[in-house]
Design a protein around this motif. Structure first.
Motif: not given
Length: 138
Positions: A1-4, A22-27, A50-52, A55-57
């Motif tokens: 996330m530091g790259a963001a 966004l690769h992993p869910p935003l948590a 992905s949809e998963h 949804k998190s995003a």
């Protein structure tokens, strides 16, 4: 996330558009990750893999969720089907890449990351002991 955070700051400085993938869910778990998510909220658009993840995003991005699109990883096999590829397009691309006629090409379309296999591919090519291969890492 530091790259963001770095990407967002660089895009603002250059006056460029910024698309966050966004690769992993935003948590976010810590203060630094929370700041990175806030920074990402300033992106011009978002791609979820992905949809998963989408949804998190959506829950984290709030009013900016309308800038989100889902693009799953992979290759469009219809677009890149060798049977439908026009010869002039292949010749032009080979010329732009300065590939010798008939050279074997290995296409490796993935993001540069420590766990995506780049080092393994290079090691495998080295084991082949051939100097006529061309590897395109996109």
């Amino acid at each position: 996330m530091g790259a963001a955070w770095v990407a967002g700051a660089t895009a603002r400085r250059l006056g460029a558009k910024w698309i966050a993938t966004l690769h992993p869910p935003l948590a976010p778990r810590g203060l630094g990750e929370h700041q990175a998510v806030r920074s990402m909220a300033r992106a011009d658009a978002y791609i979820a893999v992905s949809e998963h993840v989408a949804k998190s995003a959506r829950s984290r991005l709030g009013p900016h969720a309308d800038r989100l699109a889902v693009i799953r990883p992979g290759i469009n096999l219809d677009r890149f089907d060798p049977e439908t590829l026009r010869a002039d397009r292949v010749v032009k691309l080979a010329q732009e890449l300065r590939l010798p006629d008939g050279a074997p090409v290995i296409l490796f379309p993935t993001r540069f990351d420590h766990d995506r296999g780049h080092k393994r591919l290079i090691a495998a090519i080295k084991l082949l002991k051939r100097d006529d291969l061309f590897c395109l890492m996109l």
